[in-house]
Design a protein around this motif. Structure first.
Motif, PDB file in Angstrom:
ATOM      1  N   ILE A  23       2.896  -1.359   4.102  1.00 31.63           N
ATOM      2  CA  ILE A  23       2.339  -0.021   3.935  1.00 31.63           C
ATOM      3  C   ILE A  23       3.477   0.995   3.934  1.00 31.63           C
ATOM      4  CG2 ILE A  23       0.832   1.756   4.900  1.00 31.63           C
ATOM      5  CD1 ILE A  23      -0.788  -0.436   6.240  1.00 31.63           C
ATOM      6  N   ALA A  67       1.904  -4.215   7.556  1.00 35.32           N
ATOM      7  CA  ALA A  67       0.556  -3.802   7.960  1.00 35.32           C
ATOM      8  C   ALA A  67       0.184  -4.374   9.314  1.00 35.32           C
ATOM      9  CB  ALA A  67      -0.449  -4.230   6.897  1.00 35.32           C
ATOM     10  N   CYS A  92      -3.430  -5.609   1.937  1.00 37.44           N
ATOM     11  CA  CYS A  92      -1.987  -5.313   1.826  1.00 37.44           C
ATOM     12  C   CYS A  92      -1.183  -5.902   2.978  1.00 37.44           C
ATOM     13  CB  CYS A  92      -1.752  -3.803   1.768  1.00 37.44           C
ATOM     14  SG  CYS A  92      -2.533  -3.025   0.344  1.00 37.44           S
ATOM     15  N   ALA A 145       0.834  -1.208   0.000  1.00 39.40           N
ATOM     16  CA  ALA A 145       0.000   0.000   0.000  1.00 39.40           C
ATOM     17  C   ALA A 145       0.864   1.251   0.000  1.00 39.40           C
ATOM     18  CB  ALA A 145      -0.920   0.015   1.209  1.00 39.40           C
ATOM     19  N   THR A 187      -7.032  -1.157   2.905  1.00 41.69           N
ATOM     20  CA  THR A 187      -5.577  -1.284   2.936  1.00 41.69           C
ATOM     21  C   THR A 187      -5.152  -2.415   3.865  1.00 41.69           C
ATOM     22  OG1 THR A 187      -5.245   1.059   2.436  1.00 41.69           O
ATOM     23  CG2 THR A 187      -3.446  -0.083   3.559  1.00 41.69           C
TER      24      THR A 187
END
Length: 503
Positions: free
Chosen positions: A218, A232, A215, A42, A211
Motif C-alpha cells: 500500500i 498491507a 493488495c 494499492a 484494499t
C-alpha cells in the motif's frame, strides 16, 4: 508508521521524485511509487491527494514537471510514442472506454482492425479476438455488441485489450465502484489468475476492506505528497486512515439523531410495486426523519425499485404515495414535483453535466427559485450555491468552476446539493458514497443524518455496508422480492448472508 521498501525485487514501474503543477495548484510534490512485478499494489488517498495526476503521468497522458517514470528500470517512452506506452502500461478507468455501438471484437482491436493487412478481414479479426478472449479466460462472445455487456464484462474486455498490446502492468481505477458483491469476488479471482500469469496491478480504490483483501503493498498519498509505503500485512486500518487524513483519531460517523415519531404518517409508501421481470409485490413505508436501507446483491432488483420510485422506470403494477398523495403519473418530473429528491447510482452517466459549472449542476432542479419568466437571477443562484458549498464542504474555487475539474468526492457532493436544493420530503439515494474517499464519505453520511433530522424520509439503496450504517431499518431484496428486515444494530455477517441468500 515509518516508510518501508516493500520488496527488493526489480520494479515493473516506478515514479521517482515526480512533481506536477497546474497553474498555482501543486498536484504532485516529489512523490515516489515503486511497484514490484507480480504483485497487486494499492495507491490510496483522499480525493485531491494526487492519485489521478500520477495515473496520467504513469500512462503517458501527462508529462512530469520534475522527476521521472521508469518501466523495468528503463526510462519511460517519449510522450508521442503511444504504441510504446501501450506496450508497457494500461489503465482500466472507472468510466469505461469501451465504445457501446461496436462489437467486442471491434473494441478489442480498435484502431488495429486491419491486423497489419491492407483491408479488414472480419473473419480473421473475429478469430484473433476469440483467441485473445480464450487466452485470458474472458467469458464473452466476440460478436456481442458492447452496450449489452455487464459492467463486469466490460472491464474484462478492457483488460484483455490492454494485454493484447503487450502491457503486463495494469492500473485499475475504482474497478469495483459499480459492481455488486459476487461480481467483485469474481473480479478479484480473475486478478489472482492474471497475477499467476505474470500481470501486475496498481489498484486504486476508496474501499479499504478491498484494499486489504487484494493488495500486498500500500502506498498512501496526502495533499499531493507521498506519505508512506508499507506491506498491507503491517499497516493497520486505523494507521492507514490516519495516514490518509492526517488524523490520529479514528473516524466517527455515527452521530446522534432525534428519536423517531413512530405515530407520524409515512412520507413515502410503496405498495405492491411490480415491474415485470425485475421485481414483484414490493411494499414498505418510510416515516419523516427515518433512514431506511434497501439492500441486496446482484439481480436483487434494489436499483430497479429505486429507479421506479423516482420515475426513471415505469411500474407494471402497484403504487408510490408521497405525503399521502399517490403519484398519478410516472416520470422524473412528476416525482420531483411530488417532493422526491434523487441521487443516482452513477454520477458520471446520470448525475452531472460535465461541461457545466458547479452552480449550474447544483441548481438544475430549481430554476423557478432563481427567477421568473425564464430570467435567472445570478445573485440568487450564487447565494443558493454558496450555502450548499459551505454545508456540504465542497472543495471548489467557486460556484462558476467547471464541475469536471472537481475531484470525485466533490462531484458527488454537487449531486447531493442538487437533490437537496428542492428541500424534498423524500430523498432516494443509490450507492451514495461510491467512488469517494474516507472524509467525503464521512461528510455525505453526516448530510444524510442532517436531512433526516430535519424530517426528510431517506431511502438508501446500496449493498455497501458503510452506506447502511445509519439506517434505522434495512430491507433486503433477493431475486426481485423482499426477503428480510433488519433493525438498527444488525450484524454484518447476518446482513451479508441475507443479501447473498445464505441465511
Amino acid at each position: 508508521m515509518t516508510n518501508s521498501t516493500v520488496d527488493d525485487q526489480f520494479p515493473i514501474a516506478e515514479a521517482i521524485a515526480v512533481s506536477k503543477r497546474f497553474g498555482r495548484t501543486v498536484a504532485l510534490d516529489r512523490v515516489e511509487l515503486r511497484v514490484t512485478a507480480g504483485r497487486t499494489h494499492a495507491l490510496v488517498g483522499r480525493n485531491g491527494a494526487g492519485k489521478s495526476t500520477l495515473v496520467s503521468i504513469l500512462t503517458g497522458l501527462a508529462a512530469p514537471d520534475a522527476g521521472q517514470v521508469r518501466f523495468h528500470g528503463e526510462p519511460a517512452p517519449a510522450p508521442a510514442d503511444r504504441d510504446d506506452w501501450r506496450a508497457r502500461v494500461a489503465c482500466v478507468y472507472q468510466k469505461s472506454t469501451i465504445i457501446p455501438e461496436l462489437s467486442v471484437a471491434e473494441n478489442l482491436f480498435l484502431g488495429r482492425q486491419r491486423l497489419d493487412g491492407r483491408i479488414i478481414n472480419w473473419r480473421r479479426l473475429r478469430g484473433r479476438a476469440r483467441e485473445l478472449l480464450d487466452t485470458w479466460s474472458v467469458p464473452v462472445a466476440v460478436d456481442t455488441v458492447a452496450r449489452d455487456l455487464s459492467v463486469e464484462h466490460r472491464q474484462l474486455v478492457e483488460i484483455a485489450r490492454s494485454l493484447s498490446h503487450g502491457a503486463r502492468f495494469i492500473i485499475l481505477d475504482e474497478p469495483t465502484a459499480q459492481l455488486d458483491g459476487p461480481a467483485i469476488k469474481r473480479l478479484f479471482a480473475r486478478i489472482g489468475d492474471l497475477q499467476a500469469q505474470g500481470v501486475t496491478f496498481l489498484f486504486i480504490s476508496h474501499h479499504l476492506d478491498e484494499t486489504y483483501e487484494i493488495c500486498r503493498d500500500i502506498t498512501v498519498f496526502r495533499d499531493a505528497k507521498h506519505v508512506l509505503t508499507a506491506p498491507a500485512a503491517e499497516l493497520g486500518k486505523q494507521d492507514l486512515i490516519a495516514a490518509m487524513t492526517g488524523d490520529t483519531a479514528a473516524l466517527d460517523t455515527s452521530g446522534p439523531r432525534a428519536a423517531l415519531d413512530t405515530s407520524a404518517a409515512p412520507a413515502l409508501e410503496v405498495g405492491e410495486l411490480t415491474r415485470t421481470g425485475e421485481f414483484a409485490d414490493i411494499g414498505f413505508a418510510v416515516r419523516p426523519g427515518e433512514i431506511v436501507g434497501l439492500a441486496g446483491g446482484g439481480s436483487s432488483g434494489r436499483t430497479e425499485v429505486a429507479e421506479t420510485i423516482v420515475g426513471l422506470r415505469r411500474a407494471s403494477a402497484g403504487s408510490v404515495v408521497v405525503g399521502g398523495t399517490p403519484l398519478r403519473r410516472s416520470g422524473v418530473a412528476a416525482a420531483l414535483r411530488a417532493g422526491i429528491g434523487f441521487v443516482p447510482r452513477d454520477r458520471h452517466e446520470e448525475g452531472l453535466v460535465p461541461l457545466m459549472s458547479v452552480a449550474d449542476n447544483a441548481t438544475l432542479t430549481v430554476p423557478r427559485r432563481l427567477g421568473r419568466f425564464g430570467l435567472l437571477s445570478r445573485n440568487r443562484r450564487t447565494m443558493l450555491v454558496d450555502r450548499a458549498i459551505h454545508e456540504l464542504d465542497i472543495k471548489a474555487d467557486g460556484p462558476d468552476q467547471g464541475v469536471d475539474e472537481l475531484s470525485g468526492g466533490n462531484q458527488q457532493k454537487v449531486v447531493f446539493a442538487r437533490a437537496l436544493a428542492t428541500e424534498p420530503s423524500v430523498l432516494v439515494l443509490i450507492t451514495p458514497t461510491a467512488g469517494v474517499d474516507v472524509r467525503s464519505k464521512d461528510t455525505l453520511r453526516a448530510v444524510l443524518r442532517a436531512a433526516a433530522g430535519r424530517g426528510t424520509a431517506v431511502l438508501v439503496v446500496s449493498d455497501e455496508l458503510d452506506d447502511l450504517r445509519d439506517c434505522d431499518r434495512v430491507l433486503v431484496l433477493r431475486l426481485g422480492g423482499l426477503t428480510a428486515e433488519f433493525e438498527k444494530g444488525w450484524d454484518d455477517r447476518e446482513l451479508v448472508a441475507a443479501m447473498e441468500g445464505l441465511s
